[in-house]
Design an enzyme around this catalytic site. Structure first.
Site, PDB file in Angstrom:
ATOM      1  N   HIS A  91       2.398   7.016   2.941  1.00  0.00           N
ATOM      2  CA  HIS A  91       3.149   7.930   3.296  1.00  0.00           C
ATOM      3  C   HIS A  91       2.379   9.019   3.757  1.00  0.00           C
ATOM      4  O   HIS A  91       1.421   9.578   2.831  1.00  0.00           O
ATOM      5  CB  HIS A  91       3.946   8.396   2.076  1.00  0.00           C
ATOM      6  CG  HIS A  91       4.773   9.698   2.125  1.00  0.00           C
ATOM      7  ND1 HIS A  91       5.887   9.630   3.291  1.00  0.00           N
ATOM      8  CD2 HIS A  91       5.205  10.587   1.511  1.00  0.00           C
ATOM      9  CE1 HIS A  91       6.460  10.797   3.451  1.00  0.00           C
ATOM     10  NE2 HIS A  91       6.032  11.485   2.216  1.00  0.00           N
ATOM     11  N   LEU A 124       0.875  -1.299   0.155  1.00  0.00           N
ATOM     12  CA  LEU A 124      -0.116  -0.082   0.161  1.00  0.00           C
ATOM     13  C   LEU A 124       0.885   1.100  -0.077  1.00  0.00           C
ATOM     14  O   LEU A 124       0.051   2.457   0.002  1.00  0.00           O
ATOM     15  CB  LEU A 124      -0.958   0.054   1.202  1.00  0.00           C
ATOM     16  CG  LEU A 124      -1.970  -1.250   1.332  1.00  0.00           C
ATOM     17  CD1 LEU A 124      -2.653  -1.209   2.509  1.00  0.00           C
ATOM     18  CD2 LEU A 124      -2.684  -1.243  -0.017  1.00  0.00           C
ATOM     19  N   LYS A 125       2.114   1.099   0.205  1.00  0.00           N
ATOM     20  CA  LYS A 125       3.239   2.157   0.108  1.00  0.00           C
ATOM     21  C   LYS A 125       2.439   3.371   0.873  1.00  0.00           C
ATOM     22  O   LYS A 125       2.283   4.659   0.229  1.00  0.00           O
ATOM     23  CB  LYS A 125       3.508   2.491  -1.477  1.00  0.00           C
ATOM     24  CG  LYS A 125       4.224   1.326  -2.059  1.00  0.00           C
ATOM     25  CD  LYS A 125       4.890   1.711  -3.506  1.00  0.00           C
ATOM     26  CE  LYS A 125       5.580   0.578  -4.143  1.00  0.00           C
ATOM     27  NZ  LYS A 125       4.656  -0.374  -4.732  1.00  0.00           N
ATOM     28  N   ILE A 164       1.842  12.165   7.413  1.00  0.00           N
ATOM     29  CA  ILE A 164       2.496  12.527   8.637  1.00  0.00           C
ATOM     30  C   ILE A 164       2.389  11.467   9.567  1.00  0.00           C
ATOM     31  O   ILE A 164       1.505  10.256   9.345  1.00  0.00           O
ATOM     32  CB  ILE A 164       1.496  13.666   9.579  1.00  0.00           C
ATOM     33  CG1 ILE A 164       0.082  13.352   9.484  1.00  0.00           C
ATOM     34  CG2 ILE A 164       1.582  14.879   8.352  1.00  0.00           C
ATOM     35  CD1 ILE A 164      -0.680  14.231  10.644  1.00  0.00           C
TER      36      ILE A 164
HETATM   37  O1  C5P Z   1       4.287  -8.100 -13.266  1.00  0.00           O
HETATM   38  P1  C5P Z   1       5.781  -7.874 -12.298  1.00  0.00           P
HETATM   39  O2  C5P Z   1       6.419  -9.040 -11.964  1.00  0.00           O
HETATM   40  O3  C5P Z   1       6.515  -6.900 -13.083  1.00  0.00           O
HETATM   41  O4  C5P Z   1       5.329  -7.377 -10.980  1.00  0.00           O
HETATM   42  C1  C5P Z   1       5.787  -6.886 -10.006  1.00  0.00           C
HETATM   43  C2  C5P Z   1       5.334  -6.177  -8.740  1.00  0.00           C
HETATM   44  O5  C5P Z   1       6.132  -5.588  -8.093  1.00  0.00           O
HETATM   45  C3  C5P Z   1       4.092  -5.195  -9.147  1.00  0.00           C
HETATM   46  O6  C5P Z   1       2.961  -5.317  -8.348  1.00  0.00           O
HETATM   47  C4  C5P Z   1       4.912  -3.953  -9.024  1.00  0.00           C
HETATM   48  O7  C5P Z   1       3.860  -2.710  -8.603  1.00  0.00           O
HETATM   49  C5  C5P Z   1       5.792  -4.064  -7.858  1.00  0.00           C
HETATM   50  N1  C5P Z   1       7.064  -3.518  -7.690  1.00  0.00           N
HETATM   51  C6  C5P Z   1       7.898  -3.141  -8.517  1.00  0.00           C
HETATM   52  N2  C5P Z   1       8.749  -2.276  -8.364  1.00  0.00           N
HETATM   53  C7  C5P Z   1       9.243  -1.717  -7.200  1.00  0.00           C
HETATM   54  C8  C5P Z   1       7.960  -2.137  -6.320  1.00  0.00           C
HETATM   55  C9  C5P Z   1       6.803  -2.892  -6.630  1.00  0.00           C
HETATM   56  O8  C5P Z   1       7.776  -3.681  -9.591  1.00  0.00           O
HETATM   57  N3  C5P Z   1      10.146  -1.016  -6.943  1.00  0.00           N
END
Ligand code: C5P
Length: 237
Positions: free
Chosen positions: A70, A67-68, A72
């Site tokens: 961010h 859910l990332k 306060i």
């Molecule tokens: O389909 P794929 O294997 O590329 O999915 C990678 C998952 O990891 C996705 O849900 C993407 O939002 C997530 N993700 C990413 N890079 C990040 C953080 C999360 O690809 N830095």
């Protein structure tokens, strides 16, 4: 459980990047007993997917709530308290000190682990400068990883290329969770810095997040099991 004790099968996290609860439940049924850990991100969470966290937890599965957060510190703390009650095992927050501090307070003694996203992998040095930062990507990733560790964050989300350096920097107590994984021969999609499952594990990743190569496969279960076998081989287990 220390990272070294995690079974090979449990190190694959399948990203349920699907448009509806029905589609996600159909995928979970197809994957059956083979997959033990799922990731729910923006797309599914905002399409009615949050109750799936509790349903999966009741079935003995683990859930990574991507859910990332961010905001306060106080708002993050209260949000994390709520996510902990949903039954998630991992939750992402952006790696800003106030945000990480609030998240660790909100987690308290719950089993939920907080993962910090250091710098989004779509950012390069120019993007950071355009956003007003003085540091480049690698310096900012390292600075934030160290802040995360000092603040008691449980793990980091990082690209496969960053795993080796971060493992040296933070040691073995933090979980390193790595997207950007592609089995040999799979389409890269929009991922630019990719690595095979075996190489990412050998570089020091604890968990691999894989989305499209599994959920868009003709036989998702076979692909998931092949990735788990590659993880086991890389671990020598
Ligand atoms: O389909 P794929 O294997 O590329 O999915 C990678 C998952 O990891 C996705 O849900 C993407 O939002 C997530 N993700 C990413 N890079 C990040 C953080 C999360 O690809 N830095």
């Amino acid at each position: 459980m220390t990272p070294a004790e995690i079974a090979a099968k449990d190190r694959l996290i399948v990203a349920l990047d699907l448009p509806s609860l029905d589609a996600a439940e159909a995928m979970i049924a197809r994957l059956g007993d083979s997959v033990t850990f799922y990731k729910i991100g923006y797309q599914l969470a905002y399409a009615g997917g949050l109750p799936l966290i509790g349903k999966l937890a009741d079935k003995g599965k683990k859930v990574f709530a991507d859910l990332k957060l961010h905001d306060i510190g106080n708002t993050v703390m209260r949000g994390v308290e709520s996510v902990a009650k949903l039954g998630a095992s991992f939750l992402t927050v952006h790696a800003y000190p106030q945000t990480m501090k609030g998240a660790v307070e909100g987690r308290g003694h719950a089993s939920l682990k907080i993962l910090a996203v250091t710098v989004l992998t779509s950012y390069n040095d120019d993007d950071l400068h355009a956003a007003g930062y003085r540091l480049g990507v690698s310096e900012l990733v390292e600075a934030r990883a160290q802040q995360a560790q000092v603040l008691g964050v449980d793990g980091l989300v990082c690209s496969p290329e960053e795993v080796g350096a971060l493992r040296k920097l933070v040691g073995h107590q933090m979980n390193l969770v790595t997207p950007g994984i592609r089995p040999a021969g799979a389409a890269s999609g929009d991922q630019k810095r990719i690595m095979t499952p075996g190489r990412a594990i050998a570089a020091g990743a604890d968990y691999l997040v894989v989305g499209r190569p599994v959920v868009e496969a003709a036989d998702p279960k076979a692909v998931a099991e092949a990735i788990q076998a590659e993880i086991a081989q890389a671990l020598g287990s």
